[in-house]
Write an enzyme that holds these catalytic residues in place. Structure first.
Site, PDB file in Angstrom:
ATOM      1  N   LYS A  18       0.838  -1.199   0.000  1.00 31.67           N
ATOM      2  CA  LYS A  18       0.000   0.000   0.000  1.00 31.67           C
ATOM      3  C   LYS A  18       0.879   1.258   0.000  1.00 31.67           C
ATOM      4  O   LYS A  18       2.015   1.217   0.478  1.00 31.67           O
ATOM      5  CB  LYS A  18      -0.858   0.019   1.279  1.00 31.67           C
ATOM      6  CG  LYS A  18      -1.988  -0.996   1.307  1.00 31.67           C
ATOM      7  CD  LYS A  18      -2.759  -0.880   2.624  1.00 31.67           C
ATOM      8  CE  LYS A  18      -3.892  -1.895   2.705  1.00 31.67           C
ATOM      9  NZ  LYS A  18      -4.956  -1.674   1.717  1.00 31.67           N
ATOM     10  N   ARG A  52     -10.170 -11.708   2.027  1.00 35.94           N
ATOM     11  CA  ARG A  52     -11.022 -12.763   1.468  1.00 35.94           C
ATOM     12  C   ARG A  52     -10.322 -14.126   1.498  1.00 35.94           C
ATOM     13  O   ARG A  52     -10.976 -15.159   1.509  1.00 35.94           O
ATOM     14  CB  ARG A  52     -11.452 -12.365   0.043  1.00 35.94           C
ATOM     15  CG  ARG A  52     -10.324 -12.209  -0.928  1.00 35.94           C
ATOM     16  CD  ARG A  52     -10.732 -11.431  -2.188  1.00 35.94           C
ATOM     17  NE  ARG A  52     -10.881 -10.001  -1.922  1.00 35.94           N
ATOM     18  CZ  ARG A  52     -11.292  -9.117  -2.839  1.00 35.94           C
ATOM     19  NH1 ARG A  52     -11.621  -9.500  -4.059  1.00 35.94           N
ATOM     20  NH2 ARG A  52     -11.410  -7.840  -2.522  1.00 35.94           N
TER      21      ARG A  52
HETATM   22  N1  BES Z   1      -8.088  -3.864   4.486  1.00 36.00           N
HETATM   23  C1  BES Z   1      -8.288  -3.463   3.144  1.00 36.00           C
HETATM   24  C2  BES Z   1      -9.619  -2.742   2.936  1.00 36.00           C
HETATM   25  C3  BES Z   1      -9.751  -1.396   3.599  1.00 36.00           C
HETATM   26  C4  BES Z   1      -9.497  -0.238   2.882  1.00 36.00           C
HETATM   27  C5  BES Z   1     -10.195  -1.292   4.904  1.00 36.00           C
HETATM   28  C6  BES Z   1      -9.670   0.993   3.485  1.00 36.00           C
HETATM   29  C7  BES Z   1     -10.348  -0.068   5.516  1.00 36.00           C
HETATM   30  C8  BES Z   1     -10.093   1.076   4.806  1.00 36.00           C
HETATM   31  C9  BES Z   1      -8.269  -4.678   2.223  1.00 36.00           C
HETATM   32  O1  BES Z   1      -7.464  -5.730   2.621  1.00 36.00           O
HETATM   33  C10 BES Z   1      -7.763  -4.223   0.894  1.00 36.00           C
HETATM   34  O2  BES Z   1      -6.635  -3.841   0.832  1.00 36.00           O
HETATM   35  N2  BES Z   1      -8.613  -4.290  -0.122  1.00 36.00           N
HETATM   36  C11 BES Z   1      -8.247  -3.876  -1.430  1.00 36.00           C
HETATM   37  C12 BES Z   1      -8.769  -4.918  -2.393  1.00 36.00           C
HETATM   38  C13 BES Z   1      -8.312  -4.720  -3.816  1.00 36.00           C
HETATM   39  C14 BES Z   1      -6.834  -5.039  -3.925  1.00 36.00           C
HETATM   40  C15 BES Z   1      -9.124  -5.617  -4.706  1.00 36.00           C
HETATM   41  C16 BES Z   1      -8.909  -2.534  -1.709  1.00 36.00           C
HETATM   42  O3  BES Z   1     -10.054  -2.332  -1.308  1.00 36.00           O
HETATM   43  O4  BES Z   1      -8.236  -1.666  -2.280  1.00 36.00           O
HETATM   44 MN    MN Z   2      -5.471  -5.504   1.960  1.00 30.30          MN
END
Ligand code: BES
Ligand code: MN
Ligand code: ZN
Length: 497
Positions: free
Chosen positions: A273, A347
């Site tokens: 990230k 997931r």
């Molecule tokens: N933990 C994150 C989702 C999240 C984002 C929670 C912002 C709280 C605040 C999750 O693991 C994630 O990174 N999801 C990605 C999925 C994508 C790579 C398909 C996302 O939502 O960007």
């Molecule tokens: Mn994630």
């Protein structure tokens, strides 16, 4: 976490010797109006309370707090007038307005020893829940802890001996405390709360509540074939865990499975990230925290249900041992998943947990997770998305709205399944585009839920974690959403099957 001492009192509010007395104000068409419960306070007040409040600038809007010396007619030192906002379409003040106003009052009462509230005349349970949640602070890591939360609150009711009032106090206190239990876990930083320490705290909370608890460590996970949890957790020196907690209800009762995402920190892994706001990913175990807290609540209220929680815990880190984009994981139960993005890790750990949970043949399965940024895009920071089997999904969303958490039903369009096709495995962990990300994640999870199980997935990416200012009963940090929704779902299944 310290909860104020909470009591019922049937002494008239005007006669209560307290440091502060809380009354509600309503946003009327021409200025603030006193809420139900405040009448006798107003009549004992030396002066026109409504006029004084209006002169002080009170409007009755939500989150407004106006304090004034209570004066000669009352035995309290200070009057605290808290806004309930506008009445609803039926001219009523709803439970959530009472919860939020009680929370705002409790926040404003920090440092006060003894307060009483008349908001209980509107809704006792809501006043108690709002007070417990609003009084919550998390100061474990502060040298200067500031003012203590209000230490004692009396709730003014018609009869303090009435059994309905007593059980309302007990039930609402348990719900409020469950929310603060979840918040404590979420607010603990990721250097102190990692899979092993999280599992230990969950086990301790569970055993104290009388639950049966089992913790699988990484060796157990390898023996069991939990490829999703192991894949995601492989990049961290802090090895993953899977916690199972059981509440044994009465024989022949409905079986409910609960599952929650326990990523103790989400860097994104190799698909790392950006640095900005990455610290918020300390909250990526909020689903797991809500499930632990809901299990404690289920034990405390002794729901006549057989409830089993399956809680996967892992830290998503980039390293030489981390899983890679391109890897294929064999999940618990044998399905294979091609990892196209290591940041879609929730997931993957949930897939293992869902399959394990379904082996117990539950009637219902409720799972919750800070799963997608797309939830925030679609529904904003405060509204959870609810997906799953249509009928049960709608029931969960409606119960969530009833308790003030506002869960909203979302679809799982059929065409999204094809977008999860993989060139070499049974499915991929992401689609090739950014459209409907919350829905695609739901479709992915659905592949791991047994056909005959009624299930609901609650995406709380936004609602679990408050990065803005305090409002109502919600402070900065962990919110405890969706503990009250899950509590309501369990109570509803216990009552209606
Ligand atoms: N933990 C994150 C989702 C999240 C984002 C929670 C912002 C709280 C605040 C999750 O693991 C994630 O990174 N999801 C990605 C999925 C994508 C790579 C398909 C996302 O939502 O960007
Ligand atoms: Mn994630
Ligand atoms: Zn995550």
């Amino acid at each position: 976490m310290t909860t104020p001492k909470l009591n019922l009192t049937d002494t008239a509010a005007a006669k209560l010797t307290v440091d502060a007395l809380v009354v509600g104000t309503v946003q009327g068409s021409d200025g603030p109006e006193l809420a139900v419960g405040a009448e006798r306070v107003a009549s004992a007040f030396s002066g026109d309370l409504g006029k004084v409040l209006s002169t002080l600038g009170a409007t009755g809007k939500a989150d407004e707090v106006v304090k004034l010396p209570a004066g000669d007619g009352l035995r309290a030192d200070v009057l605290l007038a808290v806004g309930l906002g506008k009445p609803d379409a039926n001219g009523q003040i709803g439970a959530e307005a009472v919860r939020r106003a009680s929370g705002a009052a409790a926040r404003s009462l920090a440092g006060v020893s003894h307060a009483a509230t008349t908001l209980s005349a509107l809704d006792l349970s809501a006043a108690v829940q709002g007070t417990v949640m609003g009084a919550y602070t998390f100061t474990a890591y502060k040298s200067d802890k500031g003012d203590d939360p209000v230490s004692k609150v009396d709730f003014v009711v018609d009869s303090a001996k009435d059994d309905t009032n007593k059980s309302a106090l007990k039930g609402a206190t348990a719900i409020g405390k469950a929310v603060t239990t979840a918040r404590d876990l979420i607010n603990t930083p990721p250097n102190d709360l990692f899979p092993a320490s999280f599992a230990e705290r969950a086990a301790e909370l569970g055993k104290t509540a009388g639950l049966h608890v089992e913790v699988l460590d990484d060796d157990d996970l390898r023996k069991g074939g939990y490829g999703g949890v192991l894949g995601v957790g492989g990049g961290s020196t802090r090895t993953p865990r899977l916690v199972r907690m059981r509440h044994k209800g009465t024989k022949g009762s409905k079986k409910v499975a609960l599952v929650g995402k326990g990523i103790t920190f989400d860097t994104g892994g190799i698909s790392i990230k950006p640095a900005a706001n990455m610290e918020d990913m300390t909250s990526d175990m909020s689903g797991a925290a809500a499930i632990v807290a809901s299990m404690v609540l289920a034990a405390e209220l002794n729901f006549p249900l057989e409830i089993t929680a399956t809680i996967p815990m892992a830290e998503n880190m980039p390293s030489g041992t981390a899983y890679r984009p391109g890897d294929v994981l064999t999940m618990y139960g044998g399905k294979t998943v091609e990892v196209l993005n290591t940041d879609a890790e929730g997931r993957l750990i949930l897939a293992d947990a869902l399959v394990r949970a379904c082996e117990d043949e539950p009637d219902y399965l409720v799972e919750t997770a800070t799963l997608t940024g797309a939830q925030l895009v679609a529904l904003g920071t405060r509204t959870p998305g609810v997906l799953g089997s249509e009928e049960f999904r709608d029931r969960v969303a409606s119960l969530s709205q009833g308790v003030g958490e506002g869960g909203w039903a979302m679809p799982m369009p059929e065409e999204l399944r094809g977008e999860l096709d993989s060139k070499l495995a049974d499915l991929a962990n992401i689609t090739g585009n950014r459209w409907g990300g919350m829905l695609a994640a739901g479709v992915f999870l659905g592949e791991f839920v047994a056909e005959d199980v009624q299930w609901a997935h609650i995406d709380i990416a936004g609602p679990a974690w408050n990065t803005k200012g305090a409002w109502g009963y919600t402070g900065k940090g962990g919110t405890g959403v969706p503990v009250r929704t899950i509590g309501a779902v369990l109570a509803d299944i216990a009552e209606n099957g």
